[in-house]
Design a protein around this motif. Structure first.
Motif, short mmCIF file in Angstrom:
data_model
loop_
_atom_site.label_atom_id
_atom_site.label_comp_id
_atom_site.label_asym_id
_atom_site.label_seq_id
_atom_site.Cartn_x
_atom_site.Cartn_y
_atom_site.Cartn_z
N ALA A 128 -21.07 41.06 17.04
CA ALA A 128 -22.34 41.37 17.74
C ALA A 128 -23.27 41.08 16.76
O ALA A 128 -24.96 41.44 17.45
CB ALA A 128 -22.12 42.72 18.04
N SER B 295 -26.64 38.76 17.42
CA SER B 295 -26.25 38.26 19.36
C SER B 295 -27.75 38.83 19.36
O SER B 295 -28.72 39.38 19.00
CB SER B 295 -25.18 38.98 19.18
OG SER B 295 -25.85 40.27 19.45
N ALA B 296 -27.89 38.16 20.43
CA ALA B 296 -29.46 38.03 21.22
C ALA B 296 -29.65 39.44 21.74
O ALA B 296 -30.89 40.24 21.61
CB ALA B 296 -29.55 36.74 22.55
N ASN B 297 -28.22 40.10 22.52
CA ASN B 297 -27.89 41.75 22.86
C ASN B 297 -28.97 42.24 21.77
O ASN B 297 -29.16 43.69 21.41
CB ASN B 297 -26.76 42.04 22.82
CG ASN B 297 -26.78 41.45 24.70
OD1 ASN B 297 -28.40 40.75 24.93
ND2 ASN B 297 -26.11 40.88 24.93
N SER B 298 -28.15 41.98 21.00
CA SER B 298 -28.43 43.27 19.22
C SER B 298 -29.84 43.37 18.81
O SER B 298 -30.53 45.24 18.39
CB SER B 298 -28.00 42.90 17.41
OG SER B 298 -28.13 41.37 17.04
N TYR B 299 -30.73 42.19 19.16
CA TYR B 299 -31.89 42.14 19.12
C TYR B 299 -32.94 43.18 19.36
O TYR B 299 -33.94 43.59 19.75
CB TYR B 299 -32.82 40.35 18.99
CG TYR B 299 -32.33 39.85 17.77
CD1 TYR B 299 -32.42 40.59 16.35
CD2 TYR B 299 -31.31 39.02 17.30
CE1 TYR B 299 -32.57 39.72 14.85
CE2 TYR B 299 -31.17 37.87 16.26
CZ TYR B 299 -31.44 38.32 14.56
OH TYR B 299 -31.01 38.12 14.14
N LEU B 300 -32.16 42.39 21.18
CA LEU B 300 -33.00 43.41 22.81
C LEU B 300 -32.82 44.77 22.30
O LEU B 300 -34.01 45.50 22.01
CB LEU B 300 -31.86 42.96 23.64
CG LEU B 300 -32.27 43.20 25.10
CD1 LEU B 300 -34.29 42.75 25.34
CD2 LEU B 300 -31.72 43.13 25.88
N ALA B 301 -31.98 45.06 21.93
CA ALA B 301 -31.23 46.26 21.40
C ALA B 301 -32.27 47.03 20.15
O ALA B 301 -33.03 48.32 20.39
CB ALA B 301 -29.60 47.06 20.98
N ASN C 150 -35.10 37.87 19.65
CA ASN C 150 -34.27 37.50 21.11
C ASN C 150 -34.73 36.58 21.79
O ASN C 150 -32.87 35.69 21.87
CB ASN C 150 -34.33 39.42 21.92
CG ASN C 150 -33.68 38.72 23.41
OD1 ASN C 150 -34.22 38.51 24.25
ND2 ASN C 150 -32.66 39.31 23.77
N LYS D 50 -31.42 33.28 21.66
CA LYS D 50 -31.10 32.51 23.76
C LYS D 50 -31.63 30.94 23.09
O LYS D 50 -30.49 30.64 24.00
CB LYS D 50 -32.14 33.63 24.35
CG LYS D 50 -31.46 34.74 24.80
CD LYS D 50 -32.70 35.46 25.77
CE LYS D 50 -32.11 36.71 26.58
NZ LYS D 50 -33.02 37.54 27.25
N ALA E 194 -28.63 44.19 12.47
CA ALA E 194 -28.64 42.58 14.18
C ALA E 194 -29.60 41.75 12.56
O ALA E 194 -29.30 40.59 12.87
CB ALA E 194 -30.15 43.71 14.64
#
Length: 385
Positions: A86, A89-95, A152, A156, A214
């Motif tokens: 995780a 990852s892109a989702n970790s930056y979004l969080a 993020n 991607k 992240a």
């Protein structure tokens, strides 16, 4: 038949045996062998077989080389589970972007309530500077949110290995490190000099941990050294920081690049002054430097100014030189600088107009006005790119 005759018959049979190469060739080649071009055709087919075999071996060697290189850059012992997958990852930056936006909102909307939570009894009675300083701090969190959004978008697009986004990850780590030192030195563990409440310390510690997860993952997975802290340490970050500063005078991108360079230098100088001379700079800008909680907040603002925001403007400088300001990750950074500048102007302008500022407040307003103008103009110019 005598022995000599047997040897001759055996040699003739051996010479006329089917070739293992020829036996695998299509039927049309046997017709060619009965002609006068049999030997030349056989040579061509043999060369074709050898060439194909070499190509197959080269392809296998290339695949093995790429696999070995990937394993050397990302050793198995660097990633051992879902947490490591995780990280970065892109989702970790979004969080991370959502976390910083969530922190900015109460700072901007209810600064006195946040002051009570952060400082406890030390916040009472509320100082004149609580409101403007905490709202300025909110602009820093908003800027960090846009930096995470930029990462993020870069994740991607598979761009985290580029130097620009490696720099942003290192800047987030540096900002986290400076803020950790600030919180530890001003928390309940600091004895009489304590200013940060116990609950605020642990909430902040959890947020900083998520931030490091992240950024460290995004940096380590896309660097030559992997995620191992023992093999990386702080030296690459320090070296990168020095190289960036040395490269600042080289402005190949014309006016835009020069303006971002000037912003970078100004932000670093301001942040260093906030951190090292908090009382003096508070007097210069606000004619007020009372309260340890105000000094702590001012230093926290300086931590972002000396680490993350200059990394954003420096990356935009590179984007200007490479003609990439129209790309989504760079647009996100320009939005962050524009937002930070607009926030400073909204907070500081009323103070200046009311006559409550210090002698250097107009200069501070000019700096953030320039930052807003540069980012705003570049967003408009590259809006359709």
């Amino acid at each position: 038949m005598d022995a000599q005759g047997l040897r001759c018959a055996g040699a003739t049979a051996f010479a006329n045996r089917p070739s293992p190469v020829v036996s695998r060739l299509p039927a049309r080649h046997f017709h060619a062998l009965s002609s006068g071009n049999a030997k030349s055709q056989l040579r061509r087919d043999a060369r074709l077989v050898v060439t194909n075999a070499r190509n197959v071996n080269q392809e296998r060697g290339t695949k093995q080389s790429l696999k070995s290189e990937k394993q050397s850059k990302n050793p198995k012992n660097d990633r051992n589970g879902p947490i490591d997958e995780a990280a970065g990852s892109a989702n970790s930056y979004l969080a991370l972007a959502a976390l910083n936006a969530a922190a900015a909102l109460p700072l901007a909307v209810a600064p006195h309530t946040v002051a009570d939570f952060l400082f406890g009894a030390a916040a009472l009675p509320h100082d004149f500077l609580h409101e403007p300083l905490l709202r300025i701090l909110a602009t820093g969190f908003a800027g960090a949110s846009t930096a995470a959004a930029s990462l993020n978008l870069a994740a991607k697009k598979g761009l985290l290995g580029e130097s620009s986004f490696q720099r942003l990850n290192l800047a987030i780590l540096a900002a986290s490190a400076v803020n950790t030192i600030l919180f530890v030195s001003n928390s309940a563990t600091a004895g009489e000099s304590s200013v940060v409440s116990f609950s605020a310390f642990w909430v902040t510690a959890a947020a900083l941990g998520a931030t490091v997860l992240a950024a460290w993952g995004g940096y380590g997975k896309n660097s030559d050294t992997g995620l191992s802290l023992k093999r990386v340490g702080p030296l690459p970050a320090v070296k990168k920081y020095q190289d960036d500063l040395a490269d600042l005078p080289d402005n190949k991108g014309g006016l835009q690049s020069t303006l971002y360079s000037l912003l970078t230098i100004s932000l670093v100088a301001s942040g260093a002054a906030y951190l090292l001379q908090p009382q003096e700079t508070l007097e210069l800008f606000f004619n007020n430097s009372k309260g340890q909680e105000c000094i702590f907040t001012w230093r926290a603002i300086g931590a972002g100014l000396v680490t993350l925001l200059p990394a954003m403007t420096y990356t935009l400088r590179e984007g200007a030189q490479l003609g990439k300001l129209g790309e989504a990750p760079y647009k996100a950074l320009n939005i962050g600088i524009l937002g930070a500048g607009a926030g400073h102007l909204a907070v500081l302008t009323p103070i200046l107009l009311s006559g409550g500022g210090g002698p250097f407040l107009p200069a501070l307003l000019g700096l953030w006005g320039a930052g807003s103008a540069v980012s705003g103009v570049n967003l408009l110019k590259n809006g359709d790119a």
